[in-house]
Design a protein around this motif. Structure first.
Motif, PDB file in Angstrom:
ATOM      1  N   MET A  81       0.955  11.665   3.412  1.00 12.62           N
ATOM      2  CA  MET A  81       2.272  12.192   2.752  1.00 12.62           C
ATOM      3  C   MET A  81       3.134  11.229   2.017  1.00 12.62           C
ATOM      4  N   LYS A  82       2.940   9.740   2.387  1.00  9.39           N
ATOM      5  CA  LYS A  82       3.667   8.823   1.745  1.00  9.39           C
ATOM      6  C   LYS A  82       2.860   8.211   0.588  1.00  9.39           C
ATOM      7  N   ALA A  83       1.652   8.692   0.229  1.00  6.41           N
ATOM      8  CA  ALA A  83       0.880   7.992  -0.728  1.00  6.41           C
ATOM      9  C   ALA A  83       1.614   7.726  -1.976  1.00  6.41           C
ATOM     10  N   THR A  84       2.410   8.766  -2.427  1.00  8.99           N
ATOM     11  CA  THR A  84       3.196   9.028  -3.623  1.00  8.99           C
ATOM     12  C   THR A  84       4.192   7.873  -3.633  1.00  8.99           C
ATOM     13  N   PHE A  85       4.997   7.797  -2.792  1.00  7.04           N
ATOM     14  CA  PHE A  85       5.909   6.821  -2.401  1.00  7.04           C
ATOM     15  C   PHE A  85       5.468   5.246  -2.612  1.00  7.04           C
ATOM     16  N   PHE A  86       4.327   5.161  -1.891  1.00  3.27           N
ATOM     17  CA  PHE A  86       3.781   3.769  -1.982  1.00  3.27           C
ATOM     18  C   PHE A  86       3.234   3.584  -3.395  1.00  3.27           C
ATOM     19  N   ILE A  87       2.665   4.322  -4.186  1.00  2.00           N
ATOM     20  CA  ILE A  87       2.448   4.330  -5.599  1.00  2.00           C
ATOM     21  C   ILE A  87       3.452   3.877  -6.376  1.00  2.00           C
ATOM     22  N   THR A  88       4.796   4.479  -6.188  1.00  2.00           N
ATOM     23  CA  THR A  88       5.938   4.133  -6.900  1.00  2.00           C
ATOM     24  C   THR A  88       6.561   2.894  -6.422  1.00  2.00           C
ATOM     25  N   TYR A  89       6.384   2.599  -5.336  1.00  2.00           N
ATOM     26  CA  TYR A  89       6.798   1.331  -4.681  1.00  2.00           C
ATOM     27  C   TYR A  89       5.832  -0.060  -5.145  1.00  2.00           C
ATOM     28  N   ILE A  90       4.625   0.327  -5.622  1.00  2.00           N
ATOM     29  CA  ILE A  90       3.920  -0.675  -6.018  1.00  2.00           C
ATOM     30  C   ILE A  90       4.030  -0.949  -7.536  1.00  2.00           C
ATOM     31  N   MET A  91       4.496   0.110  -8.245  1.00  2.00           N
ATOM     32  CA  MET A  91       4.869   0.066  -9.772  1.00  2.00           C
ATOM     33  C   MET A  91       6.157  -0.731  -9.644  1.00  2.00           C
ATOM     34  N   VAL A  92       7.137  -0.162  -9.015  1.00  2.83           N
ATOM     35  CA  VAL A  92       8.618  -0.811  -9.185  1.00  2.83           C
ATOM     36  C   VAL A  92       8.816  -2.229  -8.471  1.00  2.83           C
ATOM     37  N   ASP A  93       8.181  -2.326  -7.293  1.00  2.00           N
ATOM     38  CA  ASP A  93       8.265  -3.808  -6.772  1.00  2.00           C
ATOM     39  C   ASP A  93       7.058  -4.647  -7.272  1.00  2.00           C
ATOM     40  N   GLY A  94       5.698  -4.148  -7.282  1.00  2.00           N
ATOM     41  CA  GLY A  94       4.871  -5.017  -7.756  1.00  2.00           C
ATOM     42  C   GLY A  94       4.716  -5.448  -9.188  1.00  2.00           C
ATOM     43  N   TRP A  95       4.606  -4.450  -9.991  1.00  5.38           N
ATOM     44  CA  TRP A  95       4.256  -4.580 -11.416  1.00  5.38           C
ATOM     45  C   TRP A  95       5.450  -5.222 -12.063  1.00  5.38           C
ATOM     46  N   ALA A  96       6.735  -4.504 -11.720  1.00  5.48           N
ATOM     47  CA  ALA A  96       8.004  -4.961 -12.424  1.00  5.48           C
ATOM     48  C   ALA A  96       8.159  -6.406 -11.931  1.00  5.48           C
ATOM     49  N   GLY A  97       7.859  -6.570 -10.731  1.00  4.24           N
ATOM     50  CA  GLY A  97       8.040  -7.951 -10.058  1.00  4.24           C
ATOM     51  C   GLY A  97       7.256  -9.227 -10.710  1.00  4.24           C
ATOM     52  N   VAL A  98       5.986  -8.732 -10.948  1.00  7.48           N
ATOM     53  CA  VAL A  98       5.336  -9.538 -11.950  1.00  7.48           C
ATOM     54  C   VAL A  98       5.937  -9.676 -13.281  1.00  7.48           C
TER      55      VAL A  98
END
Length: 721
Positions: free
Chosen positions: A463-480
């Protein structure tokens, strides 16, 4: 997925923009290492752009997740997709959920596919980890064997030197090592408490910077002398002439520094029961650092000395006996910091619940129901708010590590990284899962059986897969993207360049980029390892986002390491066992949570077979720990002897004592402010006087000491003492 591709295109545009601004005079921010090290005058002179900035090695591959993603999309995704479980249910779902294990009906034999894939992913990950451990261990030993001579190769740190009423710490250390290491002991440097002196020197340096600033300001406009207020933040107090004020403050601090220096040199209480002891050979240092020195295992404690630039000098003044108490205090504080942080995390996650917000503030319902605002609240707001909460966390954890008493910068970063990973695992990963489902019934969750906890968490993961996808984009991709743009260093550099820079040395200090920050970067990457391994079987749609993150991070951080960040110390890959251990933890967690998830799916026949996986994974970890980890915590005597022999053959006239004599003097005694002390140390290098003692053990000293500032010699048996 389209949103993710759009975000990736934005990342590429940022890289193009980075190239453009680099070509227009910003290379001192984006390529500072080239200027500081004097490698080239401009990094954009010749050659292909990508090859110039990152030295890209196309043999590199995402060895773990690319094969896993290939298997998952080839086998697991079709198995999940070709079901109608979600369509026939009353649950709200998206097309992404149809690709996950949630679309498999209860008790289906298709769960055997997920079981087989769990074994395949585990075996592949362990195989890659074993090969990498072999490679890193081999590279470490090769590096140590080929490394140029450094003071830490010959030096150990001795702590908890027992008190002696007849001898000073310096004399006691010298006599102990002359007796117990007579053929290899060379010299030593006692540890002094110079923290106050260090503060004064640092304060004086700041005052000098301000004086330089106001003098420069006055030189540009001599019609008006600069002034300031002496009160808080320059907002209150009497207005005075700025140049005269800072000149007088510097004179006052110079006197205080001189007095404090004399106090340290002449006061025995300023000497700590610790010393840096150097040996004539690497072999002798290795034997001392890796053996017990005394019958009493609590005194004469030896360990490898950090290299001089790696030492955190402030903590050397902490009494050794207080370290256990300090670490207990920090452990308790970290526990409360970690678990009480669940409260704001729970609030953040509740923001994604539109119904809950509308129920709490019904008058905002028309605004919340707007499509754009609703998508923002559900998609991006939780991740952004969570990131804001985490901004100040690394600084807090670093302060905890400093309070614990670690004596090296590498030790501080290593402990902070461990705590940062634990914090993120509990609050970002488990906290996000629990607060999204079970936190609403917290009372039942707390009082349920421990056997049911994996089931509860496992059922929440899809149920939290969508949240973690968003987290990867916001935190990971944007962080890079933020890492490559370096907006904060860019602004700070230009402000310093405009106000403070007068000479080339000032410019180098202004563009100093610092270090890459192992204590934050490595745990963050490990979190994405955890997400990738957990969701590889449960929701494979997460894997492409993980792969994109690692691909971007590889290119960007390779560039930053080569061209931007300074190296604060050399660890020779000593942190790799921590990296390996955290990946193993991620594997075990993924297996336990899959076990709990299959239990909720009534896959009773396949679930027991998963019990074997954690057992095999832990066995594999113990195998790697026993086989490879000694290379990271010990220095083989064979390697030390080989290096010593080669060095003696190549440099038979090497004066090692002069090389080591001042290597471990506190930095505040080496600067321009401390010329008096440097003159004193030059005098100390001359042949010192005979040190008499009443200790009978002195009669057993085998040699007259010409090796240290604390001179000792063999006394005749009939000499009057």
């Amino acid at each position: 997925m389209l949103k993710g591709l759009a975000f990736l295109l934005q990342e590429i545009k940022l890289l193009v923009y980075f190239k453009q601004i680099s070509a227009h005079g910003y290379t001192r921010v984006y390529f500072p290492k080239w200027y500081i090290k004097g490698l080239r005058s401009s990094p954009l002179g010749t050659g292909a752009f990508v090859g110039k900035i990152v030295n890209l090695d196309f043999s590199h591959m995402l060895k773990i997740f690319v094969p896993i993603a290939f298997l998952a999309f080839t086998i697991l995704v079709p198995v999940n997709w070709t079901n109608n479980t979600l369509k026939l249910s009353n649950l709200t779902y998206s097309d992404l959920d149809k690709l996950s294990i949630s679309n498999i009906p209860m008790g289906s034999t298709r769960f055997w596919t997920h079981l087989v894939m769990a074994y395949a992913f585990t075996f592949w990950t362990c195989y890659v980890l074993k090969k990498e451990y072999e490679i890193v261990a081999s590279m470490r030993l090769h590096f140590l064997a080929s490394e140029h001579r450094r003071p830490d190769q010959f030096t150990v740190l001795v702590r908890n030197v027992p008190p002696d009423p007849d001898e000073s710490v310096s004399e006691l250390v010298e006599h102990f090592f002359l007796v117990n290491h007579p053929d290899h002991y060379l010299t030593h440097q006692v540890v002094c408490n110079a923290n106050k002196l260090s503060e004064l020197v640092h304060k004086k340096k700041k005052m000098r910077n301000w004086l330089d600033y106001y003098q420069l300001k006055y030189s540009r406009n001599q019609s008006k002398k600069p002034s300031l207020k002496t009160g808080f933040l320059g907002l209150f107090g009497t207005r005075v002439d700025a140049i005269d004020y800072y000149t007088s403050e510097i004179e006052r601090l110079s006197k205080e520094i001189s007095l404090e220096r004399d106090k340290i040199v002449n006061n025995p209480k300023a000497i700590m029961p610790a010393a840096f002891v150097s040996f004539q050979t690497r072999w002798g240092a290795a034997v001392c650092a890796q053996t017990q020195q005394s019958r009493n295992p609590t005194i004469w404690l030896t360990e490898w000395a950090p290299e001089p630039r790696d030492i955190y000098w402030d903590n050397l003044a902490i009494p050794f006996v207080s370290l256990a108490v300090r670490r207990l205090i920090v452990a308790v504080a970290f526990f409360f910091l970690t678990f009480f942080f669940m409260i704001p995390i729970a609030f953040v996650q509740s923001l994604a619940n539109i119904e809950g917000i509308e129920k709490a503030v019904p008058f905002l319902k028309p605004i919340i129901e707007m499509k754009a605002i609703k998508s923002f609240i559900q998609g991006f707001l939780p991740g952004i708010a969570l990131k804001i909460f985490l901004i100040f966390l690394p600084s807090i954890l670093m302060l905890m590590s400093k309070f614990e008493g670690f004596i090296s910068l590498s030790g501080l970063e290593r402990r902070s990284a461990t705590r940062y990973y634990i914090f993120q695992f509990i609050n970002v990963f488990l906290g996000s899962i629990i607060t999204g489902t079970a936190f609403q019934q917290l009372n039942n969750f707390i009082h349920q059986s421990a056997n049911n906890i994996p089931k509860t968490i496992g059922a929440s993961i899809p149920m939290k897969a969508t949240f973690f996808i968003t987290y990867i984009m916001v935190d990971g991709w944007a962080g890079v993207a933020g890492e490559i743009l370096r907006l904060k260093p860019l602004i700070i550099y230009h402000l310093k360049n405009f106000f403070l820079v007068k000479t080339e040395k000032d410019r180098e200090e202004a563009m100093d980029p610092g270090t890459i920050g192992f204590n934050t970067g490595e745990p963050q990457i490990q979190l994405y390892f955890l997400l990738g391994l957990v969701y590889a079987v449960v929701a494979p749609i997460l894997l492409p986002f993980i792969i994109v993150f690692f691909g971007l991070a590889y290119v960007v951080y390779r560039h930053q390491i080569i061209n931007v960040y300074n190296q604060e110390y050399e660890s020779a890959a000593a942190f790799w066992p921590d990296v390996h251990g955290r990946i193993i933890v991620a594997l075990v967690v993924s297996q336990l949570l899959l076990m709990g998830l299959l239990s909720t799916k009534h896959a009773a026949q396949s679930t027991p077979l998963l019990v074997t996986l954690p057992v095999l994974t832990i066995w594999f970890h113990r195998f790697c720990k026993g086989r490879y980890e000694p290379a990271f915590i010990r220095y083989p005597l064979q390697e030390a002897m080989m290096k010593d022999t080669l060095e003696r053959a190549r440099e038979p006239n090497l004066n090692l004592k002069s090389f080591l004599q001042n290597a471990y003097i506190h930095p505040v005694f080496k600067g321009g402010d401390d010329s008096d002390y440097e003159e004193a140390t030059k005098e100390g290098e001359k042949e010192p006087a005979l040190v008499l003692t009443k200790r009978q053990s002195r009669r057993n000293t085998p040699l007259a000491s010409k090796r240290s500032r604390s001179f000792s010699s063999l006394l005749p048996e009939d000499q009057e003492l």
